[in-house]
Write a protein that holds these residues in place. Structure first.
Motif, PDB file in Angstrom:
ATOM      1  N   THR A 105       0.332  -4.663   1.714  1.00 49.15           N
ATOM      2  CA  THR A 105       0.197  -4.148   3.081  1.00 49.15           C
ATOM      3  C   THR A 105       1.532  -3.647   3.607  1.00 49.15           C
ATOM      4  O   THR A 105       1.632  -2.581   4.207  1.00 49.15           O
ATOM      5  CB  THR A 105      -0.345  -5.234   4.019  1.00 49.15           C
ATOM      6  N   ASN A 112      -7.214  -1.668   3.414  1.00 53.25           N
ATOM      7  CA  ASN A 112      -5.917  -1.139   2.963  1.00 53.25           C
ATOM      8  C   ASN A 112      -5.522  -1.554   1.550  1.00 53.25           C
ATOM      9  O   ASN A 112      -4.560  -1.022   0.999  1.00 53.25           O
ATOM     10  CB  ASN A 112      -4.795  -1.527   3.944  1.00 53.25           C
ATOM     11  N   THR A 113      -6.233  -2.527   0.965  1.00 51.41           N
ATOM     12  CA  THR A 113      -5.863  -2.987  -0.370  1.00 51.41           C
ATOM     13  C   THR A 113      -7.101  -3.405  -1.142  1.00 51.41           C
ATOM     14  O   THR A 113      -7.927  -4.175  -0.630  1.00 51.41           O
ATOM     15  CB  THR A 113      -4.904  -4.205  -0.302  1.00 51.41           C
ATOM     16  N   TYR A 119      -0.731   5.278  10.024  1.00 44.14           N
ATOM     17  CA  TYR A 119      -0.763   4.324   8.914  1.00 44.14           C
ATOM     18  C   TYR A 119      -1.390   4.953   7.671  1.00 44.14           C
ATOM     19  O   TYR A 119      -0.925   4.736   6.546  1.00 44.14           O
ATOM     20  CB  TYR A 119      -1.527   3.062   9.324  1.00 44.14           C
ATOM     21  N   LYS A 120      -2.440   5.734   7.862  1.00 44.79           N
ATOM     22  CA  LYS A 120      -3.049   6.427   6.728  1.00 44.79           C
ATOM     23  C   LYS A 120      -2.019   7.326   6.036  1.00 44.79           C
ATOM     24  O   LYS A 120      -1.905   7.326   4.795  1.00 44.79           O
ATOM     25  CB  LYS A 120      -4.237   7.274   7.196  1.00 44.79           C
ATOM     26  N   THR A 151       0.329   5.183   3.978  1.00 43.35           N
ATOM     27  CA  THR A 151      -0.216   4.698   2.707  1.00 43.35           C
ATOM     28  C   THR A 151      -0.256   5.813   1.670  1.00 43.35           C
ATOM     29  O   THR A 151       0.029   5.582   0.485  1.00 43.35           O
ATOM     30  CB  THR A 151      -1.628   4.109   2.884  1.00 43.35           C
ATOM     31  N   PHE A 174      -6.664   3.477   1.778  1.00 42.03           N
ATOM     32  CA  PHE A 174      -7.005   3.545   3.206  1.00 42.03           C
ATOM     33  C   PHE A 174      -8.440   4.027   3.325  1.00 42.03           C
ATOM     34  O   PHE A 174      -8.790   5.100   2.842  1.00 42.03           O
ATOM     35  CB  PHE A 174      -6.083   4.495   3.971  1.00 42.03           C
TER      36      PHE A 174
END
Length: 377
Positions: free
Chosen positions: A93, A160-161, A299-300, A303, A339
């Motif tokens: 993360t 996210n993971t 955030y996207k 990633t 994502f």
């Protein structure tokens, strides 16, 4: 930019301001500000990893000339940005977040952010339940547990993971999961996805009675990684990037089992091993939904940057998380950073929750989340 109805007003204002600057040459111009980046613990446990900085200062602006200062004073009034508090786990993360953390430090992110780096899921839960965070990265099962515990005060905003767990050993006699029947390992993630995923996999292979695997859980990933490197523990289950950290430090360490592959065999394609999620408080959405959506956009992008700019992400991970550059460089492609939001997110998470619920209802808080749990833009 401030617009004036008359050029004469602008001219007069400029003359007045210039006169004031000429008679007060000693006035200071401090344009710096700060993005708080706090850490509760150094979760990597290696002697060569620097400790986490408590506060990272923005780079001060270059001194402006008098005409530039005049123009800025007249045409560029300060505009406050939405402010969000984000709690992040050291690990995949965090790796996916470092580009956004750098943008916030440089003052170019669209929101202002306070990032808090934590080392355990329990600390994450405390951040949300205490109201100290607006957004948090949580293990997927804890997100479902927490929505029950808080009477629906959070929503799932993104996955996210995906699978990042492996069992690693320095014992040359152990080369497969089957070699561990009736044996023992150490692990992390008790009460979270690692424990429930391992239990589900072992149950699907009928590991019971004398075949049962004894698991000793450690509180933090760094603690177990350090023990494996030191040789005080021979076999352990860890997520990336800690698996890579151990294997770089101990050339005799090898992967015994990839839990993503074992999970896929157990569920026969009925649900991905969803490890990490992003949750947002309903209060944050109510206060400023646009700021939350902007965070998801930023955030996207962060990633995606991690997946396509490995070397630069590794350097950022070293600066923000204290992770050795080489460890991060090798681990990032293995971290399954992703994502997914909206319908794609639900399609990944809902079948996973159904598997966990059937195996152990307590693992997701005793019941399946309803549709209101899933955040929609």
């Amino acid at each position: 930019m401030v617009r004036f109805s008359s050029s004469r007003i602008l001219f007069v204002a400029g003359i007045i301001l210039l006169f004031m600057l000429m008679i007060v040459p000693g006035c200071s111009r401090d344009s710096g500000s700060a993005v708080a980046v706090t850490s509760k613990d150094d979760s990597h446990g290696t002697t060569d990893a620097p400790s986490m900085p408590v506060e990272v200062e923005k780079t001060p602006a270059i001194a402006q000339s008098e005409p530039e200062l005049f123009a800025a004073a007249v045409y560029s009034p300060s505009v406050s940005k939405p402010h969000l508090r984000v709690a992040v786990l050291n690990g995949p993360t965090g790796l996916g977040m470092v580009k956004l953390m750098q943008e916030a430090k440089d003052g170019v992110s669209k929101n202002d952010y306070d990032f808090t780096l934590l080392s355990s899921p329990d600390e994450m839960v405390a951040q949300i339940t205490s109201g100290a965070a607006d957004i948090a990265a949580l293990p997927s099962n804890l997100a479902a547990v927490l929505v029950q515990r808080t009477s629906g005060a959070i929503q799932l905003a993104a996955v996210n993971t995906l699978g990042v767990l492996s069992i690693v050993s320095t014992d040359s006699r152990i080369t497969s999961l089957e070699d561990l029947r009736g044996g023992s390992i150490s692990a992390t993630g008790q009460g979270a996805v690692p424990e429930y995923a391992l239990d589900f996999i072992l149950a699907s292979q009928d590991w019971q009675g004398a075949d049962a695997l004894s698991v000793e859980y450690k509180a933090q990933h760094a603690e177990l990684a350090t023990a494996l490197i030191a040789g005080t523990v021979a076999t352990g289950m860890l997520p990336e990037p800690f698996v890579t950290q151990v294997m770089l430090k101990r050339p005799d360490a090898h992967v015994v089992a990839n839990l993503t592959e074992e999970w896929d065999k157990a569920v026969q394609g009925e649900g991905a091993l969803v490890m990490g999620t992003i949750v947002v408080t309903r209060k944050a959405v109510q206060d400023d939904k646009q700021a939350v959506d902007t965070f998801l956009d930023e955030y996207k992008a962060s990633t995606l940057f991690a997946a396509t700019h490995v070397d630069e992400t590794a350097r950022l991970a070293n600066g923000f998380m204290g992770m050795p550059v080489e460890t991060a460089r090798v681990a990032i492609p293995r971290c399954n950073i992703t994502f997914a939001e909206g319908g794609k997110m639900k399609a990944l998470v809902a079948p996973f929750y159904e598997v966990l619920f059937a195996a152990n209802p307590k693992s997701i808080g005793g019941r399946l989340p309803d549709d209101s749990f899933y955040y929609e833009r």
